[in-house]
Design a protein around this motif. Structure first.
Motif, short mmCIF file in Angstrom:
data_model
loop_
_atom_site.label_atom_id
_atom_site.label_comp_id
_atom_site.label_asym_id
_atom_site.label_seq_id
_atom_site.Cartn_x
_atom_site.Cartn_y
_atom_site.Cartn_z
N ARG A 20 -90.98 41.76 36.37
CA ARG A 20 -90.38 42.00 34.72
C ARG A 20 -91.33 43.21 34.29
O ARG A 20 -92.25 43.50 34.86
CB ARG A 20 -89.81 41.02 34.29
CG ARG A 20 -88.60 40.18 35.17
CD ARG A 20 -89.05 38.43 33.64
NE ARG A 20 -88.13 37.33 34.66
CZ ARG A 20 -86.98 37.46 35.04
NH1 ARG A 20 -86.39 38.80 34.60
NH2 ARG A 20 -86.32 36.62 35.30
N ASP A 21 -90.62 43.92 34.19
CA ASP A 21 -91.01 44.97 32.73
C ASP A 21 -92.34 44.69 32.07
O ASP A 21 -93.44 45.62 32.38
CB ASP A 21 -89.51 45.77 32.15
CG ASP A 21 -89.52 46.42 32.23
OD1 ASP A 21 -89.45 46.70 33.29
OD2 ASP A 21 -87.84 46.70 31.59
N MET A 43 -82.01 52.67 32.04
CA MET A 43 -82.69 53.99 31.40
C MET A 43 -84.04 53.63 31.97
O MET A 43 -84.85 54.81 31.98
CB MET A 43 -82.96 53.72 29.88
CG MET A 43 -81.94 54.44 29.28
SD MET A 43 -80.33 55.48 29.89
CE MET A 43 -81.62 56.99 28.59
N THR A 44 -84.81 53.17 32.52
CA THR A 44 -86.11 52.95 33.08
C THR A 44 -86.10 52.59 34.19
O THR A 44 -87.58 53.26 34.75
CB THR A 44 -86.80 51.44 32.55
OG1 THR A 44 -86.26 51.28 32.54
CG2 THR A 44 -86.60 52.80 31.10
N GLN A 51 -92.90 56.19 39.90
CA GLN A 51 -94.15 55.41 39.59
C GLN A 51 -94.99 55.00 40.46
O GLN A 51 -95.37 54.48 41.64
CB GLN A 51 -94.51 54.77 38.62
CG GLN A 51 -94.01 55.50 37.80
CD GLN A 51 -94.22 54.77 35.96
OE1 GLN A 51 -94.29 53.01 36.13
NE2 GLN A 51 -94.43 55.08 34.36
N ALA A 52 -93.82 53.61 40.92
CA ALA A 52 -94.25 52.89 42.40
C ALA A 52 -94.41 53.51 43.86
O ALA A 52 -94.87 53.20 43.99
CB ALA A 52 -92.80 51.37 42.91
N HIS A 81 -79.99 56.65 45.06
CA HIS A 81 -80.11 58.49 44.75
C HIS A 81 -81.95 58.38 43.79
O HIS A 81 -82.13 58.94 43.77
CB HIS A 81 -79.15 58.64 43.54
CG HIS A 81 -79.37 59.91 42.64
ND1 HIS A 81 -79.53 61.32 43.78
CD2 HIS A 81 -79.89 60.06 41.54
CE1 HIS A 81 -79.87 61.80 42.66
NE2 HIS A 81 -80.28 61.81 41.42
N CYS A 82 -81.92 57.45 43.61
CA CYS A 82 -83.17 56.55 42.08
C CYS A 82 -84.46 56.84 43.92
O CYS A 82 -85.61 56.31 43.20
CB CYS A 82 -83.17 55.40 41.44
SG CYS A 82 -81.80 56.04 39.61
#
Length: 186
Positions: A20-21, A43-44, A51-52, A81-82
């Motif tokens: 999790r975050d 949003m993140t 980053q990964a 797309h992300c």
């Protein structure tokens, strides 16, 4: 990412960081090469996937738990797309749509009783995910039952010790997923 590339990564290091975050940074710094992102947020998620990838990690987003990301074709397209490498879901329709979009898929199954275990085979036939995750992963009997099939098994849930990892891998699991940070370093 192709299935073979993921299998190679898991053969090299079979522990998947299920996060999790609040454990995002720790997972990036760990030797785990694959991340199961359990609470992705609209949003993140793009920044986290970037980053990964900079840390040379593959990212699978858990569609059922994602916040603000549609559990539909457009949500899957957004994750593609992300740069997400794949998705996890318990839902057959999400698995099928993600495969159509070219993402790797992990279908999660909960082995709660013998009837549930019997229905897994039928569900696999209808979705043909790239991988399946059997939960809880501390059930080598369930892992053994499905590990001889054509879909590689990931054991997840309640795995808290090295012995449980060894038992799951010994029963035929291709990998395990765990939120237990200490196990990411084994």
């Amino acid at each position: 990412m192709q299935v073979r590339q993921l299998q190679d990564r898991l053969a090299e290091f079979p522990v998947i960081a299920a996060i999790r975050d609040d454990k995002w940074q720790a997972a990036l710094e760990s030797p785990a090469q694959v991340l199961f992102y359990l609470d992705a947020r609209l949003m993140t998620v793009h920044r986290h996937i970037e980053q990964a990838h900079l840390a040379r990690k593959a990212v699978f987003v858990h569609m059922d738990l994602a916040e603000g990301i549609g559990k539909d074709r457009e949500g899957i397209r957004y994750l593609s797309h992300c740069g997400a490498d794949g998705i996890l879901s318990t839902r057959a329709n999400i698995i099928r749509m993600a495969k159509e979009e070219g993402l790797l898929t992990v279908q999660r199954f909960f082995a709660l009783d013998s009837q549930g275990m019997d229905s897994v085979k039928d569900m696999l036939h209808g979705t043909s995910p790239h991988f399946m995750e059997i939960m809880p992963g501390v059930l080598p009997k369930a892992v053994r039952r499905f590990s001889s099939g054509s879909v590689p098994v990931i054991a997840g849930g309640l795995i808290e010790t090295k012995g449980e990892i060894t038992a799951a891998l010994g029963a035929g699991a291709a990998a395990i997923s765990t939120g237990c940070e200490a196990l990411w370093y084994l």
